[in-house]
Motif scaffolding. Sequence first.
Motif, PDB file in Angstrom:
ATOM      1  N   UNK A  36       0.768  -1.184   0.094  1.00  0.00           N
ATOM      2  CA  UNK A  36      -0.139   0.063  -0.097  1.00  0.00           C
ATOM      3  C   UNK A  36       0.901   1.355  -0.043  1.00  0.00           C
ATOM      4  N   UNK A  37       0.381   2.242  -0.303  1.00  0.00           N
ATOM      5  CA  UNK A  37       1.047   3.770  -0.566  1.00  0.00           C
ATOM      6  C   UNK A  37       1.493   3.865   1.094  1.00  0.00           C
ATOM      7  N   UNK A  38       0.742   3.536   2.090  1.00  0.00           N
ATOM      8  CA  UNK A  38       1.203   4.005   3.214  1.00  0.00           C
ATOM      9  C   UNK A  38       2.223   3.264   3.785  1.00  0.00           C
ATOM     10  N   UNK A  39       2.248   2.095   3.430  1.00  0.00           N
ATOM     11  CA  UNK A  39       3.319   1.090   3.847  1.00  0.00           C
ATOM     12  C   UNK A  39       4.659   1.509   3.088  1.00  0.00           C
ATOM     13  N   UNK A  40       4.559   1.638   2.058  1.00  0.00           N
ATOM     14  CA  UNK A  40       5.910   2.555   1.235  1.00  0.00           C
ATOM     15  C   UNK A  40       6.376   3.777   1.935  1.00  0.00           C
ATOM     16  N   UNK A  41       5.358   4.516   2.080  1.00  0.00           N
ATOM     17  CA  UNK A  41       5.961   5.605   2.790  1.00  0.00           C
ATOM     18  C   UNK A  41       6.549   5.468   4.288  1.00  0.00           C
ATOM     19  N   UNK A  42       5.967   4.464   4.833  1.00  0.00           N
ATOM     20  CA  UNK A  42       6.649   4.045   6.372  1.00  0.00           C
ATOM     21  C   UNK A  42       7.875   3.676   6.357  1.00  0.00           C
ATOM     22  N   UNK A  43       8.080   2.703   5.280  1.00  0.00           N
ATOM     23  CA  UNK A  43       9.374   1.971   4.883  1.00  0.00           C
ATOM     24  C   UNK A  43      10.342   2.790   4.406  1.00  0.00           C
ATOM     25  N   UNK A  44       9.945   3.558   3.439  1.00  0.00           N
ATOM     26  CA  UNK A  44      10.918   4.669   3.103  1.00  0.00           C
ATOM     27  C   UNK A  44      11.488   5.687   4.131  1.00  0.00           C
ATOM     28  N   UNK A  45      10.852   5.928   5.172  1.00  0.00           N
ATOM     29  CA  UNK A  45      11.062   6.770   6.361  1.00  0.00           C
ATOM     30  C   UNK A  45      12.105   5.888   7.254  1.00  0.00           C
ATOM     31  N   UNK A  46      11.738   4.432   7.575  1.00  0.00           N
ATOM     32  CA  UNK A  46      12.715   3.696   7.953  1.00  0.00           C
ATOM     33  C   UNK A  46      14.158   3.602   7.294  1.00  0.00           C
ATOM     34  N   UNK A  47      14.022   3.706   6.094  1.00  0.00           N
ATOM     35  CA  UNK A  47      15.160   3.626   5.091  1.00  0.00           C
ATOM     36  C   UNK A  47      16.164   4.744   5.690  1.00  0.00           C
ATOM     37  N   UNK A  48      15.439   5.758   5.860  1.00  0.00           N
ATOM     38  CA  UNK A  48      16.380   7.143   6.147  1.00  0.00           C
ATOM     39  C   UNK A  48      17.057   6.722   7.413  1.00  0.00           C
ATOM     40  N   UNK A  49      16.580   6.111   8.326  1.00  0.00           N
ATOM     41  CA  UNK A  49      17.229   5.934   9.739  1.00  0.00           C
ATOM     42  C   UNK A  49      18.355   4.638   9.578  1.00  0.00           C
TER      43      UNK A  49
END
Length: 166
Positions: A36-49
């Motif tokens: 889902x778009x929501x999960x994509x956004x959350x994983x992309x935030x994690x990838x920054x960390x």
Amino acid sequence: MPDATMKPLILLDIDGVLNPRARVASPDGSLELVLSDAKIALVNRLAVFGRIAWVSTWPAEQTAGLESQLRLGNEALRVPLPARALNESESPTPKLRPVTRWLARMELSGEATWDSVVWIDDVLGPDAREWARGFRRQVLLVRPMPAEGLTEAHVVAVEVFVESGS
């Protein structure tokens, strides 16, 4: 002393965490996982960390499909999980042994370029908590509810962990 540029390793399960939809992708019946778009956004935030490492029994073709949807800045790592060992495991955390072995191999080979570990999985038992307390690096365990999966609150918990210096 760890390098100031080091970031956490983020061990990320798929089912029960990202909850992708599986659809038939070709006439041969191969499956494609769709986030889902929501999960994509959350994983992309994690990838920054930190650096993402898949901890899932889904084949590499499917995780590669997830990576193309996510457009991660670097290629995700993959923790090999022998399906048979997971099915036969009597451990509350069936992935604990393979994860522990993989982390040790990465460290021995000099490829452990992280300063801490975040493990996000819907199946983390008391054995994982005990392991985390004794591990030589700081560990954050995040256990989403399988029906809901990864949420904003989980990502914020990772952010607080990283910003606190792990």
